[in-house]
Write a protein that holds these residues in place. Sequence first.
Motif, mmCIF file in Angstrom:
data_model
loop_
_atom_site.group_PDB
_atom_site.id
_atom_site.type_symbol
_atom_site.label_atom_id
_atom_site.label_comp_id
_atom_site.label_asym_id
_atom_site.label_seq_id
_atom_site.Cartn_x
_atom_site.Cartn_y
_atom_site.Cartn_z
ATOM 1 N N MET A 18 25.980 -0.563 -2.452
ATOM 2 C CA MET A 18 27.029 0.316 -1.952
ATOM 3 C C MET A 18 28.399 -0.199 -2.395
ATOM 4 O O MET A 18 29.235 0.563 -2.891
ATOM 5 C CB MET A 18 26.948 0.365 -0.427
ATOM 6 N N ILE A 19 28.622 -1.508 -2.243
ATOM 7 C CA ILE A 19 29.918 -2.072 -2.631
ATOM 8 C C ILE A 19 30.125 -1.937 -4.134
ATOM 9 O O ILE A 19 31.229 -1.669 -4.600
ATOM 10 C CB ILE A 19 30.013 -3.548 -2.194
ATOM 11 N N ALA A 20 29.038 -2.101 -4.909
ATOM 12 C CA ALA A 20 29.158 -2.000 -6.366
ATOM 13 C C ALA A 20 29.543 -0.581 -6.775
ATOM 14 O O ALA A 20 30.405 -0.385 -7.640
ATOM 15 C CB ALA A 20 27.845 -2.410 -7.029
ATOM 16 N N TYR A 21 28.927 0.440 -6.148
ATOM 17 C CA TYR A 21 29.311 1.823 -6.471
ATOM 18 C C TYR A 21 30.748 2.089 -6.050
ATOM 19 O O TYR A 21 31.484 2.813 -6.715
ATOM 20 C CB TYR A 21 28.357 2.817 -5.804
ATOM 21 N N SER A 22 31.151 1.481 -4.936
ATOM 22 C CA SER A 22 32.521 1.655 -4.487
ATOM 23 C C SER A 22 33.498 1.081 -5.522
ATOM 24 O O SER A 22 34.599 1.615 -5.702
ATOM 25 C CB SER A 22 32.686 0.989 -3.126
ATOM 26 N N THR A 23 33.083 0.020 -6.230
ATOM 27 C CA THR A 23 33.942 -0.536 -7.284
ATOM 28 C C THR A 23 34.217 0.505 -8.356
ATOM 29 O O THR A 23 35.364 0.696 -8.772
ATOM 30 C CB THR A 23 33.263 -1.753 -7.926
#
Lengths: 111, 507
Positions: free
Chosen positions: B312-317
């Motif tokens: 999730m955090i990676a997609y948010s990046t």
Amino acid sequence: MTAVLQPGVLFGLCGAGLVGIGLFAVVTQTGLLRRIVGCNILGAGIFLVFGAVARRGAGAGFDADPVPQALVITGIVVAFSASALAVALLKRLSELTDGDRAEAAERESGS
Amino acid sequence: MTPLVHATTPGGYLLVLAVILPVCAVLAIVACGPRSAARIAMVTLAAGLAIAVAIAAELISSGAALSYVVGAWQPPLGIALRADGLSGAMLVMTALVVVAVGLFARVQHGLDEGARDGRAQTTFWLMLLALWSALNAVFVGEDLFNLYVALELLTFAAVPLVCLDGRSKTIMAALRYLLFALLGSLLYLLGTGLLYGQYGTLDLLALSRLSRQDPALSVALALMIVGLLAKAALFPLHLWLPPAHAGAPAPASAVLSALVIKAPVFLILRLVLDVAPPQAAAIAGQLLAVLGAASILFCSVMALRQARLKLMIAYSTVAQIGYLFIVFPLAAGSADLPPWGTIAWTGGALQLVSHALAKAAMFLAAGVIAEAFGHDRIADLGGFGRVLPLSAAAFGLAGLSLMGIPPSGGFVAKCLLLTAAVIGGYPWLAATILIGGLLAGGYVFRVIDKALAVPTVPVKTLRPIPRRLEFAALALAVAAVLIGFVPLRPFGFLQIGRDGLAMALTP
């Protein structure tokens, strides 16, 4: 015909051709090794373009410009290390996945 | 005789130090062996932070860009290093994130007594320092080929960080990342070759003075920007990023997501705003903004749908990177107002910095969670805020910045961009910014909701988590919030060293 056979033009055209082949290979091939080779062909094409630029001597008005040649040497070293890193990773990956496959086969034969 | 483009300024040696110091530390670690790796790294982190702060202080006190001409050889034969306000901000941001990540990693490595000086740990220190050197080289580089080498060094340091744990899944992710990055840097190199062939110089400042309408220039810049986009993971070239950033160990993910993708973005910013002729820059800016908007919308939705916290955090990046690309049409400037005088320019730079701090904080907090529970499935994290209050707070504060809620750096950045979009007549960009903020709120609250939930069974951690481990994430999150206190107007520090370019445009 003679215009095309001049070294600068010929180098440039060959370079452009190699860039095209390399790009095609990187984009369309699914095998990782083939993609790595594609990157290498693409790189070789770019180095030829640098050669053509050096031959034109556009930069300093010389007959042949040494700066692009110096750049190409650095570029080749960088591209070589990139290939080495990619192949090392690929080798490790195939070792690991082969190991998994062997284990799976062992489990199947054991049960 | 060509006129002097660069001259070494009094503080110029600091730029060389910023690049050289981490490399020396890498060599020292290789020479001294794994036992002293962490100690050498700690000393280097402190010294590197001091250098970055000294560069910023020098920029503020002199009010002009720092330059260093290597070996006093003028470009086009020589190589120059130059730091203006934006570079200075990047250097300080990088130093802050690297130091926080280093402290986190030191504590985390201490948790496993047996593995303290292990191979993965030593490799982490080597790669972290190498990466820092490469990042600094990108931020102060002025020669396009030198920047190519710096970008490649960055990739070579970042790829091993992805697959530190040596599982086949992460090696696969690392290999995909490497192939994308290689393709990107080769396209960049081709563009560099064409530029040299046309103008006989690779110096950015010299090129910005030559800048003119020319098909060769447009082709070269297009190649370079597309190549850099693959490295920056802008939609639709983002496919490599989520598996690579989510699979890496937490401290590695933090530097990869916060810093490594910023280097190509920084270069695109410089190429479009400094080198490209105004007309081509306008078209390129529109295209980049469309891709950026698509990135924000598509990847925010993808982030909402992820079951794993790190993914999730990676997609948010990828989504947050999109905001950096909608800056281009907004910061186009006008005859009497240069791009770096607009509020969009300040907004973009603030977004760069605040995202780096917030995203590093989030990944570190996720690292604490993974360390505590042994997994990062969001659905099974109910009530984690009770045992890890500091990490939950860090995640929440970082989330404020991503959503763009005051008081936070992200709020100021997005507010400036929104204002610029409304004033500049880009209603679709304004709508994208607002929808992106809502979606970010959605995925951040999914986690906050879990943190505050009342657990059905008492929450227990697999092992005791020392508070020290949680402090690094909290410190970064607080820094991301503090950036929100920058005044809401074009920020003077970012314009240092830019006026030289303005004079070049009006000969």
